[in-house]
Design a protein around this motif. Structure first.
Motif, PDB file in Angstrom:
ATOM      1  N   VAL A 147      46.524  47.326  45.445  1.00  0.00           N
ATOM      2  CA  VAL A 147      45.453  48.314  45.571  1.00  0.00           C
ATOM      3  C   VAL A 147      44.230  47.597  46.111  1.00  0.00           C
ATOM      4  N   PRO A 148      43.692  47.973  47.300  1.00  0.00           N
ATOM      5  CA  PRO A 148      42.538  47.244  47.845  1.00  0.00           C
ATOM      6  C   PRO A 148      41.345  47.314  46.882  1.00  0.00           C
ATOM      7  N   CYS A 149      40.739  46.177  46.721  1.00  0.00           N
ATOM      8  CA  CYS A 149      39.518  46.116  45.933  1.00  0.00           C
ATOM      9  C   CYS A 149      38.310  46.306  46.838  1.00  0.00           C
ATOM     10  N   PRO A 150      37.136  46.615  46.285  1.00  0.00           N
ATOM     11  CA  PRO A 150      35.942  46.772  47.113  1.00  0.00           C
ATOM     12  C   PRO A 150      35.713  45.561  47.995  1.00  0.00           C
ATOM     13  N   GLY A 151      35.342  45.828  49.286  1.00  0.00           N
ATOM     14  CA  GLY A 151      35.121  44.763  50.248  1.00  0.00           C
ATOM     15  C   GLY A 151      36.342  44.435  51.068  1.00  0.00           C
ATOM     16  N   GLU A 152      37.498  45.019  50.769  1.00  0.00           N
ATOM     17  CA  GLU A 152      38.711  44.789  51.543  1.00  0.00           C
ATOM     18  C   GLU A 152      38.942  45.956  52.503  1.00  0.00           C
ATOM     19  N   CYS A 153      39.587  45.649  53.655  1.00  0.00           N
ATOM     20  CA  CYS A 153      39.910  46.691  54.647  1.00  0.00           C
ATOM     21  C   CYS A 153      40.988  47.610  54.074  1.00  0.00           C
TER      22      CYS A 153
ATOM     23  N   VAL B 138      34.923  42.701  39.482  1.00  0.00           N
ATOM     24  CA  VAL B 138      34.142  42.710  40.735  1.00  0.00           C
ATOM     25  C   VAL B 138      33.310  43.975  40.781  1.00  0.00           C
ATOM     26  N   ASN B 139      32.188  43.894  41.551  1.00  0.00           N
ATOM     27  CA  ASN B 139      31.350  45.080  41.727  1.00  0.00           C
ATOM     28  C   ASN B 139      31.760  45.819  42.992  1.00  0.00           C
ATOM     29  N   THR B 140      30.939  46.821  43.380  1.00  0.00           N
ATOM     30  CA  THR B 140      31.303  47.646  44.539  1.00  0.00           C
ATOM     31  C   THR B 140      31.241  46.896  45.850  1.00  0.00           C
ATOM     32  N   PHE B 141      30.624  45.700  45.847  1.00  0.00           N
ATOM     33  CA  PHE B 141      30.577  44.904  47.074  1.00  0.00           C
ATOM     34  C   PHE B 141      31.657  43.841  47.104  1.00  0.00           C
ATOM     35  N   GLY B 142      32.515  43.835  46.076  1.00  0.00           N
ATOM     36  CA  GLY B 142      33.588  42.860  46.018  1.00  0.00           C
ATOM     37  C   GLY B 142      33.172  41.519  45.467  1.00  0.00           C
ATOM     38  N   VAL B 143      31.999  41.423  44.871  1.00  0.00           N
ATOM     39  CA  VAL B 143      31.495  40.149  44.324  1.00  0.00           C
ATOM     40  C   VAL B 143      31.937  40.030  42.866  1.00  0.00           C
ATOM     41  N   LEU B 144      32.390  38.813  42.477  1.00  0.00           N
ATOM     42  CA  LEU B 144      32.801  38.571  41.101  1.00  0.00           C
ATOM     43  C   LEU B 144      31.590  38.669  40.168  1.00  0.00           C
TER      44      LEU B 144
ATOM     45  N   ALA C  62      38.372  52.157  55.017  1.00  0.00           N
ATOM     46  CA  ALA C  62      37.258  51.331  54.515  1.00  0.00           C
ATOM     47  C   ALA C  62      37.228  50.045  55.314  1.00  0.00           C
ATOM     48  N   TYR C  63      36.045  49.594  55.650  1.00  0.00           N
ATOM     49  CA  TYR C  63      35.888  48.364  56.432  1.00  0.00           C
ATOM     50  C   TYR C  63      35.674  47.185  55.494  1.00  0.00           C
ATOM     51  N   PRO C  64      36.101  45.977  55.908  1.00  0.00           N
ATOM     52  CA  PRO C  64      36.002  44.808  55.017  1.00  0.00           C
ATOM     53  C   PRO C  64      34.567  44.295  54.908  1.00  0.00           C
ATOM     54  N   GLY C  65      34.306  43.609  53.782  1.00  0.00           N
ATOM     55  CA  GLY C  65      33.015  42.984  53.589  1.00  0.00           C
ATOM     56  C   GLY C  65      32.967  41.606  54.228  1.00  0.00           C
ATOM     57  N   PRO C  66      31.843  40.928  54.048  1.00  0.00           N
ATOM     58  CA  PRO C  66      31.716  39.574  54.631  1.00  0.00           C
ATOM     59  C   PRO C  66      32.776  38.637  54.068  1.00  0.00           C
ATOM     60  N   LYS C  67      33.274  37.799  54.968  1.00  0.00           N
ATOM     61  CA  LYS C  67      34.251  36.770  54.627  1.00  0.00           C
ATOM     62  C   LYS C  67      35.572  37.368  54.122  1.00  0.00           C
ATOM     63  N   LYS C  68      35.769  38.647  54.367  1.00  0.00           N
ATOM     64  CA  LYS C  68      37.031  39.281  54.006  1.00  0.00           C
ATOM     65  C   LYS C  68      37.918  39.393  55.236  1.00  0.00           C
ATOM     66  N   GLU C  69      39.167  39.599  55.003  1.00  0.00           N
ATOM     67  CA  GLU C  69      40.121  39.729  56.116  1.00  0.00           C
ATOM     68  C   GLU C  69      39.805  40.978  56.923  1.00  0.00           C
ATOM     69  N   LYS C  70      39.777  40.810  58.254  1.00  0.00           N
ATOM     70  CA  LYS C  70      39.416  41.911  59.135  1.00  0.00           C
ATOM     71  C   LYS C  70      40.531  42.967  59.183  1.00  0.00           C
ATOM     72  N   CYS C  71      40.104  44.173  59.606  1.00  0.00           N
ATOM     73  CA  CYS C  71      41.089  45.254  59.818  1.00  0.00           C
ATOM     74  C   CYS C  71      41.927  44.959  61.047  1.00  0.00           C
ATOM     75  N   PRO C  72      43.152  45.479  61.121  1.00  0.00           N
ATOM     76  CA  PRO C  72      43.989  45.219  62.307  1.00  0.00           C
ATOM     77  C   PRO C  72      43.370  45.848  63.549  1.00  0.00           C
TER      78      PRO C  72
END
Length: 1591
Positions: A1320-1326, A265-271, A1361-1371
């Motif tokens: 370990v959170p990947c890019p785009g995850e909260c 994945v890249n820094t935006f969490g895209v495969l 870190a805040y989540p990217g689009p279509k990712k699980e939101k922060c609590p």
């Protein structure tokens, strides 16, 4: 009355004249309010409303009430007066409409109320706090039918009105308070693609306060853009191999394999294509998607055991319930393998259900009885001693039973175990001097009569002395305190004879002289001079004749004087003439010679008369002697103790110790032979209960050694006394611990490792897993349950481990062999080896490099042999306490203190200075750093190393010995002797100080009285001889002689032999000759003058002194010298210094206090003084003169006294050494002592060290250390699912890893997992941090000060870190809070640094110093930048914290509006723009305005003071006479009434004054004329002057 002046209709002059009065009374009106509270006034008062009157029910009724006009006086007395006096006040209504309430209205009306208003602060309260809130609501009476409001009285007829206000919980606004931000994180490793800083919550917001700000701030990391990451999915479950293993790729039944997916994945969490990750990531190890694994097995545990009680629910001393706890456990049957489920908790603790009825066990100190009082240091003394007791910590249960527990469980201070007491005295008895002998008296007249009949001595005299110092044990006992002598006193009954004048027998003969008869009156008197029956006197003496023959001298007869007084009877006991008969003498002298025909004079013998002394003294002394007191005998023999009596024998002895009859001694001074006593009750021995059993001396039983034991003890609280039950012989019990296992009985048995098993999808080399069997066995190889070895052999060895199979091009070796035995013993080495698996031809050449691939290894032997080592620092210098109770140090001889006992040889006996020892701890340690107690490796088991030390003793003052007593300075009488001693050595600062010395002589002086056996001398004069006229003359003027000689007087006042007259030199010598007159025939013959009567003291000129004489022969008519006798009495004034001499006792100074007659330096002794008789000239005279005037001295001449002993600081014994502060490792044990009594006088001060400590060691400290979980991925650029690991190791207290068997058997820790899955959170995850620690419990101080303790604590987490689009939101929940108990409160305040130029730092700080955000009022924030506008350019001016210009100290600021005008010195005056020191000041309009208003204010103030003064003067009559009735008439009506004189009243002086003046409402009519004695000053030129008013 004066008439009014011209009309004042519209003209101004009238009002102009009235203006001063109007102004004056206006001021008076203002002052009336000020004085109204202290003057009389009128007011309306109302009564109670009557019932509502109406014919029917409902509205339209009428109710009435009385209204009175009351006069309230200045002293508070209320009287009813006429209503006209209150006419100036508004009258309250007397009637009003009402509602007639009837029964039918009960169900037609009701109370209605509005909702409670929002809680707000109470009136007058300014600070929001709990309990300070109040809420209101409106409550009205309404009709149920239509809701119409009715008067409250209608509803009040049926029920009370509901409350309209209540207290409420005030919800104070609370802003959120957070910490300051942490520093920014780094972007170096790009684990998170932005850098952040975070803060945590301290106080949550509530009740509308400012919400919490963000807990984090983010900033993108620019160096982390364009990066790629491997996203790793979780491993699939571990499954067994599907194919049969080969020799190259073996299988194992417990080993399987598993797979996982890996994405890029890249820094935006895209495969993206995996090529990007392969190109950009530099991984240390390849990320595999296949691996061998252990087929999981979950932990298996047994069923729960039954519940065991830890403690019971109870109620503590404060009344709070303490909930009891119960516990149950379960065993481990199978440990988890691989990713199998971890073991559940093996122990469960829960609260006991039910209500607590019993009191909680509590610990407290109990004490034993005090020991007997022991002299300090065993010295022979009569001073302060010490007694001791034990203090035992006990636990008391609900039944009151107490059992000893460890001292550390008692949290209170240990009770005092030593106290001062009065030690047994060793003083000799000292007594006072003998008192004077009492008069010889008859004690019993009946006994007197019996003795007289038996011709025995009938009286007694005695003398006594007092005990000054009671004897101590071993001291000399007291001598007898009384002495008695028998005597023969005057009888109990005596005849009183009163003689009448001599009467001639034959008066018919006409003779005037000759023989006659004198009649006498007789009366029998007792010793109280009261007349009794004559028979009582007749028993002892014959009745005197009632008439005796007498003779009236004729003119030519010889005339002799009356008999003189009897001489004193000599004291035979002091003269020593015991056989000589004691006689007394008296004489008479010839007053006139016989002439022709006259009677002859008696011869010389007849002029002297002797008689036996009536009071005979026996010289033998008799004294009472008392035996020691006998045993106390109970009054009630049925009881074992109580009140009783004690007797002793008291008998009379003579001075030779011979027993005599009790009659010989005076009964009055007989010592008591009976006294009340108390028989003490039997005191049984009291012991405590046994303590709990101690831990066993070992945790296991070494084969061939003694079985470990445990003990329990009990303590003696009270020793038996008075035949009480004795104490038990056994106070400690020992029990063998038979249920302990044998040491090293159980062990883990391990098989060899299996072959390395590789995953099936890889070629025959790489990473794999190997396994082995691990079982728990006993010594006889019997298999045991797993938890047995966990408990006794330590943690279970690992059952599997990673392994590696080398590929073809790699160097392949066999596994290392087992370590060999130790070569050369424990000081030698162990070896192991390995060999290549393939021949050298197919192996790379590097495999032959022995540096890279060694074939042999060695290591030092790790034997179990223990060696002694010394640990810790040297302790303090420890002084071993001596066997007896000690003072800090013994007293030194020659010092004012206590005599040394003979067995004390030196000054260094004690427990505060001298020789001692220092200690270091000895322990045992092996090469693996395992520590044990010293008895495991030392022959004597001694656990300390010692070395000698010394604490210097302070130097004490040393005094010389006393000198000998000086000679007595007097030859006779009392004198004062002296002795002295000097300082020989000065003390050190903490040594015993020297006694106070005479500043002039630098020596200590003692004095005592001396009484030398002296002989005094006095002149003795005989009676005057007969008057001898000149030779050849038979009568007329002549000369009279007497003999004067110097005689000695012994110490008892008895005159002895005649001595040389030179011994009386200096004493006034009596005259030996004097002129006289020898009567001629017919002359009147008179007796000698009696002595002058005594003048009463003090001398008074108004007193008279008399003397008299009697006629021995009347003068004849033919006497040519004396026709009549001269006066028989003579008197003179008592003149001080002439015939009146005043005498007074003067007491000498007290001697110094002597203890034990000077043999001891302190304690109870006596001091003396003597009395001196002096006349008013200050001259010392004979003491007899003072005794005659004043009697014996009544003030004490000998008294007891006490010299406080110089007591050194008294210390308690050292307490027992405390338990070691640590149950393992190097700890400290302490002991202490307390100050029982501070030093007294010049004693040695207390030492500064009252506690001692030394190191202690019982065994090494071992604890389980669980490391933190490792990072989820150890490689950069890898995210997703991974594994975290941690280490669970047993470590010693020095941090070194040791065998797990030494750590506590904590099964929960021992079976805890060492691996766990992670992510370990990947890019785009909260990305969210973990929860912070709970904050400090917060409560506002104004709540805390009111007694509230419930606060709030909180914790927070931050978004990294805040989540990217279509990712699980922060609590959503980033903080949470809960209530807590607060033991202190916190405040927030603004803080700032000192100014640095024009800038300073300003921040908000919590009271504990933590910098915070949100807790301080922003409106009160201090400025951090100095900026005054306009600038402060004036001299001596500066810009202050509020950005205003101010002046420096010593200068006064002048402002124009808000602008500083200038700074001037205190003594500088600004006038017209120039200062007093000629400094130019800018002139402007504002300056003139400033001066104008200054003077204007002063002028107005002066005028006001004048007006107030005038007004007070005019009020003087008002204040004196009080109020008068008022009315509302106009000014003209008042004037008219004044002219007609229609309104007047009488004042207290009888003056007629107007009575219709209403002060502050109108101007009263003036008075024209007043009587002369009461003239009023005219104030206004009006027809009606102003009169004093009142409010």
């Amino acid at each position: 009355m004066r008439t009014l002046g011209p009309s004042m209709g519209n003209g101004t002059p009238g009002w102009t004249k009235r203006l001063p009065c109007v102004v004056n009374f206006t001021l008076l009106c203002l002052l009336c309010a000020a004085v109204g509270t202290s003057a009389e006034y009128y007011e309306w008062q109302t009564g109670i409303w009557s019932e509502c009157y109406r014919l029917g029910c409902g509205p339209g009724g009428e109710t009435t009430r009385p209204v009175y006009c009351k006069l309230i006086s200045s002293n508070g007395v209320i009287t009813t007066t006429h209503e006209s006096n209150c006419g100036h006040l508004s009258k309250p209504p007397e009637r009003q409409e009402c509602f007639k309430v009837c029964r039918e209205h009960r169900y037609e009306v009701r109370w209605a109320w509005t909702p409670w208003e929002q809680c707000k602060l109470e009136p007058g309260v300014k600070v929001c706090a709990k309990g300070r809130g109040i809420s209101y609501r409106n409550v009205s009476c309404v009709w149920k039918e239509n809701g119409k409001v009715e008067k409250d009285s209608v509803c009040l007829s049926f029920e009370e009105k509901p409350a309209t206000k209540k207290r409420c919980e005030l919800r104070c606004k609370q802003n959120c308070v957070v910490t300051e931000f942490t520093p920014w994180t780094s972007c170096d490793q790009c684990r998170v693609l932005n850098k952040t800083r975070t803060r945590t919550i301290l106080v949550p917001d509530s009740n509308g306060g400012q919400m919490c700000p963000p807990f984090s701030e983010l900033m993108p990391c620019r160096n982390c853009s364009g990066m790629f990451f491997l996203s790793v999915d979780a491993w699939t479950p571990c499954v067994p191999f599907s194919s049969v293993g080969t020799e190259q790729n073996p299988n194992h039944p417990v080993i399987g394999h598993q797979t996982r997916k890996i994405k890029c994945v890249n820094t935006f969490g895209v495969l993206v294509n995996g090529k990007f990750c392969r190109d950009h990531l530099n991984l240390r190890e390849p990320i595999v998607d296949h691996q061998a694994c252990i087929i999981p097995k979950s932990c298996i545990v047994s069923e729960w055991s039954s519940w065991d009680r830890i403690n019971s629910s109870c109620i503590d001393s404060t009344g709070m319930k303490r909930v009891g706890l119960i516990k149950r456990t379960r065993r481990v049957l199978q440990l988890p393998v691989g990713t199998g489920t971890a073991c559940p908790p093996l122990e469960e603790v829960t609260q006991v259900q039910g209500t607590a009825q019993r009191k909680c066990p509590r610990t407290k100190w109990i004490v034993s009885g005090w020991s007997s009082c022991q002299p300090v240091n065993g010295l022979k003394q009569c001073s302060t001693g010490l007694q001791h007791r034990k203090s035992i910590c006990v636990e008391e249960n609900h039944d009151g039973q107490q059992k000893p527990v460890d001292d550390s469980k008692c949290l209170e201070d240990r009770p005092l175990t030593s106290q001062t007491c009065r030690a047994d005295c060793h003083w000799d008895c000292t007594v006072s001097l003998w008192s004077m002998w009492s008069d010889c008296k008859v004690t019993d007249c009946e006994q007197y009569a019996r003795k007289r009949r038996a011709n025995l001595n009938t009286g007694q005299r005695y003398r006594t002395r007092e005990t000054l110092t009671l004897p101590g044990s071993g001291g000399q006992t007291c001598p007898h305190l009384s002495e008695t002598q028998n005597c023969d006193p005057e009888p109990c009954y005596n005849w009183k004879v009163v003689a009448r004048p001599c009467i001639l027998r034959n008066t018919n003969m006409g003779e005037a002289c000759g023989v006659g008869i004198a009649h006498r009156t007789l009366a029998c008197l007792n010793k109280y001079k009261i007349r009794v029956s004559d028979s009582l006197c007749l028993e002892f003496r014959e009745r005197p004749e009632t008439q005796v023959q007498c003779e009236i001298p004729c003119p030519n007869d010889c005339v002799v004087s009356n008999w003189g007084p009897w001489s004193e009877c000599p004291d035979r006991c002091h003269t020593g003439n015991l056989r000589e008969r004691a006689i007394k003498r008296r004489k008479r002298t010839i007053l006139a010679r016989p002439f022709s025909g006259g009677g002859e004079c008696p011869n010389a013998r007849e002029l002297e008369e002797t008689a036996d002394c009536s009071t005979l003294i026996e010289c033998a002394l008799f004294m009472w002697q008392a035996d020691p007191w006998g045993v106390c005998q109970l009054e009630d023999l049925t009881r074992p103790c109580g009140r009783g009596t004690q007797t002793r024998s008291v008998k009379c002895y003579d001075s030779q110790g011979k027993l005599e009859s009790d009659e010989k001694c005076t009964e009055k001074v007989k010592p008591d032979a009976l006294k009340v006593c108390t028989v003490p009750c039997p005191q049984d021995c009291i012991v405590t209960e046994y303590s709990d059993w101690s831990d066993c001396s070992a945790t296991c039983w070494e084969a061939g050694e003694n079985v470990p034991t445990r003990t329990r003890r009990r303590f003696i609280l009270q020793n038996p006394d008075n035949n009480g039950s004795p104490c038990p012989e056994m106070l400690e019990e020992t029990q063998r611990c038979l249920n302990l296992p044998l040491c090293n009985q159980f062990s883990w048995v391990k098989t060899n490792w299996s072959s390395c098993v590789l995953p099936p999808v890889v070629r025959g080399c790489g990473k794999g897993i190997r396994t082995r069997n691990v079982t728990c066995r006993s010594e006889n190889s019997t298999r045991q349950a797993i938890d047995v070895c966990l408990r006794y052999a330590g943690a279970m060895p690992s059952m599997y481990s990673a392994c590696y199979v080398s590929c073809e091009e790699e160097c392949i070796f066999t596994d290392w062999a087992e370590w060999s035995i130790c070569v050369q013993g424990c000081n030698g080495k162990q070896f192991r080896d390995r060999r290549p698996i393939k021949g050298s031809k197919s192996m790379p050449l590097r495999c032959e490099d022995k540096q890279l691939y060694p074939l042999y290894e060695h290591r030092p032997c790790y034997c179990k042999t223990l060696e002694p080592i010394i640990i810790g620092e040297w302790s303090q210098c420890i002084l071993d306490p001596p066997n007896r109770h000690d003072l800090m140090m013994t007293h030194l001889s020659g010092h004012r203190g206590i005599r040394l006992a003979r067995n004390i040889t030196g000054p260094e006996v004690g427990n505060s200075c001298g020789a001692g020892r220092k200690y270091k701890v000895v322990a045992c340690r092996n090469v693996m750093n395992a520590m044990e107690s010293a008895d495991k490796c030392t022959l004597d088991g001694k656990d300390t190393k010692e070395k000698t030390c010394r604490i210097p003793c302070p130097v004490d003052c040393k005094m010389s010995s006393w000198s000998t007593w000086s000679l007595c300075p007097t030859k006779c009488g009392a004198g004062v002797q002296q002795r002295f001693r000097n300082n020989m050595k000065l003390p050190s600062p903490r040594g015993r100080q020297c006694p106070s010395l005479d500043n002039t002589l630098d020596e200590e002086i003692q004095t005592r009285l001396c009484h030398p056996e002296c002989v005094q001398y006095t002149w003795k004069a005989s009676d005057w001889d007969m008057c001898m006229p000149p030779v050849g003359e038979r009568c007329g003027d002549g000369q009279q002689n007497r003999h004067v000689s110097c005689n000695a007087v012994n110490i008892n006042g008895v005159m002895t032999e005649r001595v040389d007259d030179g011994n009386c030199a200096g004493l006034p010598e009596p005259r030996s000759t004097r002129s006289c007159y020898l009567p001629c025939p017919g002359d009147c013959v008179l007796s000698e003058w009696t002595e002058w009567s005594q003048c009463q003291q003090p001398c008074n000129h108004n007193q008279m002194q008399q003397r008299e004489r009697t006629i021995r022969r009347e003068s004849a008519a033919y006497s040519e010298y004396q026709s009549t006798c001269p006066p028989l009495t003579e008197s003179r004034h008592c003149i001080r210094g002439e015939n009146c001499i005043e005498y007074s006792w003067e007491l000498a100074q007290w001697t110094t206090c002597l203890v034990n007659n000077g043999l001891d330096d302190c304690g109870v002794g006596h001091k003396e003084r003597y009395a001196i008789c002096k006349n008013h000239f200050g001259r010392v005279v004979d003491n007899k003169l003072c005794k005659y005037v004043h009697g014996q001295v009544t003030e004490p001449l000998v008294v007891s006294c006490e010299i406080p002993c110089d007591v050194d600081c008294l210390l308690s014994d050292w307490s027992p050494w405390s338990a070691c502060s640590k149950s393992c490792g190097l700890g400290t044990k302490k002991r202490n002592r307390s100050i029982v009594q501070q030093y007294i006088g010049n004693g040695r001060p207390c030492p500064t060290i009252l506690s001692q400590a030394m190191h202690c060691f019982s065994r090494g400290c071992y604890k389980w250390e669980i490391s933190d979980w490792s990072l989820c991925s150890t490689q950069l650029g890898v995210c997703g699912h991974g594994v975290q690991t941690r280490n669970i190791t047993c470590r010693s207290d020095n941090g070194l890893v040791v065998d797990s068997s030494r750590c506590p058997r904590d099964l929960t820790t021992m079976v805890s997992p060492k691996e766990q899955p992670c992510h370990v959170p990947c890019p785009g995850e909260c990305v969210v941090t973990d929860w912070s620690n709970w904050s400090q419990c917060y409560i506002p101080c104004h709540d805390f000060e009111m007694g509230y303790t419930e606060g709030v604590r909180s914790r927070s987490r931050s978004i990294l870190a805040y989540p990217g689009p279509k990712k699980e939101k922060c609590p959503d929940q980033l903080w949470t809070s809960e209530s807590c108990y607060a033991d202190t409160c916190s405040v927030f305040r603004w803080m700032s640094t000192p100014w640095e130029g024009d800038y300073r730092d300003v921040w908000c700080e919590r009271s504990d110093g933590l910098r915070i955000f949100g807790g301080c009022d922003r409106n009160l924030r201090p400025l951090n930048l100095l900026s005054c506008s306009p600038p402060c350019n004036q001299d001596n001016a500066y810009c202050n914290d509020t950005n205003y210009c101010a002046c420096e100290e010593g200068f006064i600021a002048y402002y124009k509006g808000d602008t500083l005008f200038g700074c001037f010195m205190d003594n500088q005056t600004v006038v017209g723009g120039q200062s007093s020191n000629e400094k130019t000041v800018k002139k402007n309009e504002e300056e003139g305005t400033l001066n104008f208003w200054t003077y204007a204010v002063i002028a107005v103030g002066t005028i006001f003071v004048i007006f107030v003064t005038v007004a007070l003067y005019n009020m003087s009559d008002f204040l004196h006479y009080g109020p008068r009735p008022r009315n509302r008439d106009s000014l003209d009506e008042l004037d008219s009434a004044s002219n007609t004189g229609s309104a007047s009243r009488n004042n207290p002086d009888g003056l007629t004054t107007p009575d219709n003046c209403s002060v502050c409402k109108s101007i009263p009519t003036p008075v024209d004329t007043l009587p002369n004695d009461r003239m009023m000053e005219t104030k206004c030129n009006m027809s009606s002057e102003c009169e004093e008013g009142q409010s």
